[in-house]
Write an enzyme that holds these catalytic residues in place. Structure first.
Site, PDB file in Angstrom:
ATOM      1  N   TYR A  97      49.687  27.214  48.611  1.00 37.09           N
ATOM      2  CA  TYR A  97      51.048  27.746  48.545  1.00 37.09           C
ATOM      3  C   TYR A  97      50.996  29.229  48.867  1.00 37.09           C
ATOM      4  O   TYR A  97      49.963  29.889  48.726  1.00 37.09           O
ATOM      5  CB  TYR A  97      51.671  27.508  47.172  1.00 37.09           C
ATOM      6  CG  TYR A  97      51.323  28.565  46.142  1.00 37.09           C
ATOM      7  CD1 TYR A  97      52.126  29.693  45.984  1.00 37.09           C
ATOM      8  CD2 TYR A  97      50.186  28.441  45.358  1.00 37.09           C
ATOM      9  CE1 TYR A  97      51.811  30.662  45.062  1.00 37.09           C
ATOM     10  CE2 TYR A  97      49.860  29.405  44.432  1.00 37.09           C
ATOM     11  CZ  TYR A  97      50.668  30.522  44.289  1.00 37.09           C
ATOM     12  OH  TYR A  97      50.334  31.483  43.381  1.00 37.09           O
ATOM     13  N   TRP A 189      51.476  31.400  35.782  1.00 39.66           N
ATOM     14  CA  TRP A 189      50.871  30.104  36.097  1.00 39.66           C
ATOM     15  C   TRP A 189      49.606  30.242  36.933  1.00 39.66           C
ATOM     16  O   TRP A 189      48.552  29.698  36.600  1.00 39.66           O
ATOM     17  CB  TRP A 189      51.903  29.239  36.826  1.00 39.66           C
ATOM     18  CG  TRP A 189      51.391  27.891  37.258  1.00 39.66           C
ATOM     19  CD1 TRP A 189      51.357  26.747  36.525  1.00 39.66           C
ATOM     20  CD2 TRP A 189      50.854  27.561  38.547  1.00 39.66           C
ATOM     21  NE1 TRP A 189      50.834  25.717  37.268  1.00 39.66           N
ATOM     22  CE2 TRP A 189      50.517  26.196  38.518  1.00 39.66           C
ATOM     23  CE3 TRP A 189      50.611  28.280  39.708  1.00 39.66           C
ATOM     24  CZ2 TRP A 189      49.962  25.536  39.613  1.00 39.66           C
ATOM     25  CZ3 TRP A 189      50.069  27.626  40.809  1.00 39.66           C
ATOM     26  CH2 TRP A 189      49.742  26.272  40.755  1.00 39.66           C
ATOM     27  N   ASP A 190      49.700  30.956  38.068  1.00 39.27           N
ATOM     28  CA  ASP A 190      48.538  31.026  38.952  1.00 39.27           C
ATOM     29  C   ASP A 190      47.414  31.864  38.354  1.00 39.27           C
ATOM     30  O   ASP A 190      46.237  31.576  38.576  1.00 39.27           O
ATOM     31  CB  ASP A 190      48.920  31.539  40.343  1.00 39.27           C
ATOM     32  CG  ASP A 190      49.871  32.711  40.310  1.00 39.27           C
ATOM     33  OD1 ASP A 190      50.233  33.169  39.210  1.00 39.27           O
ATOM     34  OD2 ASP A 190      50.259  33.180  41.390  1.00 39.27           O
ATOM     35  N   THR A 191      47.768  32.893  37.561  1.00 33.82           N
ATOM     36  CA  THR A 191      46.727  33.666  36.889  1.00 33.82           C
ATOM     37  C   THR A 191      45.964  32.777  35.914  1.00 33.82           C
ATOM     38  O   THR A 191      44.722  32.799  35.861  1.00 33.82           O
ATOM     39  CB  THR A 191      47.343  34.853  36.125  1.00 33.82           C
ATOM     40  OG1 THR A 191      47.982  35.735  37.041  1.00 33.82           O
ATOM     41  CG2 THR A 191      46.280  35.615  35.351  1.00 33.82           C
TER      42      THR A 191
END
Length: 611
Positions: A97, A189-191
């Site tokens: 993404y 979220w991605d961290t």
């Protein structure tokens, strides 16, 4: 329908991107087509509760090109929630993404995808902070980003330089392994994905990218402070504290903190002065003061019971007395009265009372305390102004530091300023609470929405609304307000009575009326003054204010008044520490269980009051 040979799924998270989404999709398709075989990839537009024409545009693009899919959500899922849903529905074994504003140069897309598709890495992420490419970051974005990444590296043990760059890829195996562990569904979220991946032993490739900021991004109070900051602390607790803590260790640590609290008192006071003061005092009267002070604690539990009853929870007075003991012991150890938060943990862990209600009830209690001692101090001051104006003039001179040594003068002036400010704030807080309780306007949501337009806004607004609503419920009930106020007056009268017994223990020959007036005034101002965060144990500013007032209003030297203040404060702290240690043992407190809210081990369920 997507073709069966799809290997790579690229998700474009979109929220109100009507102006750019079509161009972003076309650019993505062209870039993928340059290095991937036809039919081996798909582009999913994950539009997240959009309020513009993004859904219609995405649906049209999907109808026109079978390489494009449209994932629609009527409600906001949050950035992480939208990615989770889209990746679960994706066909590819390589999942990627990137942000739809195309801030990251698309020439890096091949490296991102091939790092994972080739099997060299389980996760790949672009980085704006690795030397090698250009990242044009203005200070208002760069400084907060560096601070965030430093916190993640320091507190969560990550080895990466940039956790927030919206340019990432995952293997299907890594995603499915990690997704159920990741709790955040918003900007963290991605961290959290990257941090958990490293802890799991997955290979993470971080490479430099050319990045150009797009749009008018800003530091967001709700997202960056309440959202990202709290998520870092949540993960730190889970990774570094929770595995080593249980009921037994929680109790042991609690008792040790009680011992530390007592020891800290002797760090912030002159031990010689303390020994001299105790040597001149009648131990029987000092002990009597301790017994009298102990009687105020069940009243504190009773008052807290009444506050919680107004919020819909019935609990026993003795349980709540123990909870109050524990939190007050924490305040002796932890600066800035942060120990108050422990009580919210205790009532959540043992009775399932929500944290918002726990903190709201604490706020109500603190307002009552401040208002009560402000009224007591103000009442005495008004009486002195009416009947002994010369004494008021002497107090004003003392407050200005006249006749005192440099250090004593500074401490007294600080105490007077702080006490005055806190008194005004206490009265203003009561007025604001009572007024807002009778208003239909939702000021909480207005303020939160003014501070932020992020997807965290709804969550944070609802939490603050519940918190403020709980406070207003107590303020709106006139009888409950009066009853809790009366209990507060009795509690603080006992506090003053303890100080008066210590006065008598020193053999001071003072008229009872004068002693009562001075006692109420000195204790009230001293407690107002120590509200401002100071050293653990609260030793210092209370004694300064107390001694200054006593030495001005009574024929007592500043040094002797300071000795009385020291003994008075230590008597109260010893009772608090002893009660806190006993309560922690009795309630078998585990802070880990409290923070996690493990309802399976609750000793009793919360019982809402039936109207």
């Amino acid at each position: 329908m997507t073709e069966p040979g799809v290997e790579v799924s690229v998700v474009l998270p979109a929220y109100n991107e009507a102006d750019t989404i079509e161009e972003t999709v076309r650019t993505t398709l062209e870039t993928l087509d340059a290095f991937l075989p036809a039919g081996s990839y798909e582009v999913i537009v994950a539009e997240d509760g959009c309020e513009d024409e993004t859904p219609e545009i995405a649906a049209r693009l999907a109808a026109e090109d079978d390489r494009v899919r449209h994932f629609h959500s009527d409600e906001r899922l949050g950035r992480g929630g939208a990615l989770n849903a889209a990746f679960r529905a994706a066909e590819g074994e390589t999942l990627a993404y990137f942000d739809t504003d195309l801030a990251t140069d698309m020439r890096h897309l091949e490296q991102l995808i091939e790092s994972v598709r080739s099997g060299d890495a389980d996760l790949a992420t672009g980085s704006r902070w690795i030397p090698g490419e250009h990242a044009d970051r203005p200070a208002k974005r760069g400084i907060p980003s560096r601070g965030f990444n430093l916190a993640v590296r320091g507190l969560l043990g990550s080895e990466l330089r940039d956790h927030q760059c919206g340019f990432k890829a995952f293997s299907r195996e890594a995603f499915e392994t990690l997704v159920d562990e990741v709790e955040d569904e918003h900007w963290f979220w991605d961290t959290e994905m990257l941090v958990r991946a490293q802890r799991r032993g997955f290979t993470v490739e971080e490479f430099p990218v050319e990045w150009t900021p797009k749009g008018d991004s800003k530091v967001d109070l709700v997202r960056d402070v309440f959202g990202m900051g709290s998520q870092i602390l949540r993960c730190f607790w889970e990774f570094n504290v929770s595995p080593y803590a249980n009921r037994r260790t929680g109790t042991v640590v609690g008792v040790l903190l009680s011992v530390v609290a007592f020891a800290l008192m002797f760090v912030y006071i002159d031990v010689g002065a303390f020994v001299d003061a105790v040597g001149d005092a009648d131990p029987a009267l000092v002990a009597a003061g301790a017994v009298v002070y102990l009687t105020s604690w069940p009243l504190r539990g009773l008052r807290y019971r009444d506050i919680l009853a107004e919020l819909g929870y019935r609990e026993s007075t003795w349980f709540l007395t123990g909870a109050v003991f524990i939190s007050q012991t924490g305040n002796l150890v932890i600066p800035a009265r942060a120990g108050d938060a422990i009580r919210a943990y205790v009532v959540k862990a043992r009775r399932g009372i929500p944290y918002t209600t726990g903190f709201a009830s604490l706020t109500v209690e603190r307002v009552y305390d401040l208002l009560t001692i402000t009224v007591l101090a103000g009442g005495v001051l008004v009486a002195l102004t009416a009947f002994a104006p010369d004494t008021v003039a002497e107090l004003a001179a003392t407050a200005a530091g006249e006749g005192l040594a440099g250090q004593e003068s500074q401490a007294v002036q600080q105490a007077v300023v702080v006490a005055s400010a806190v008194g005004v704030i206490a009265v203003a807080a009561v007025v604001a609470i009572v007024w807002s309780a009778r208003s239909d306007t939702n000021y909480v949501r207005r303020v939160v929405e003014w501070a932020s337009d992020d997807s965290y806004t709804e969550l944070v607004a609802s939490v603050f609304e519940q918190f403020v609503g709980d406070i207003q419920r107590v303020a709106a009930d006139g009888r409950a307000f009066a009853r809790i106020g009366a209990t507060s007056i009795v509690i603080w009268t006992i506090d003053v009575a303890t100080a008066l017994l210590v006065f008598l223990a020193f053999g001071l020959d003072v008229a009872l009326v004068s002693l009562l007036a001075v006692g109420f005034f000195a204790v009230s101002v001293g407690n107002l003054a120590k509200v401002i965060p100071g050293p653990p144990g609260g030793i210092g500013i209370y004694e300064a204010a107390f001694a200054a007032i006593v030495s001005t209003l009574l024929p007592v030297s500043f040094g002797l008044a300071l000795g009385v203040a020291i003994v008075d404060h230590i008597v109260k702290n010893v009772v608090t520490v002893a009660g806190g240690a006993a309560s922690m043992t009795w309630l078998n407190v585990s802070l880990t269980e409290a923070v996690e809210g493990d309802e399976a081990d609750l000793s009793a369920d919360a019982a809402p009051v039936e109207e």
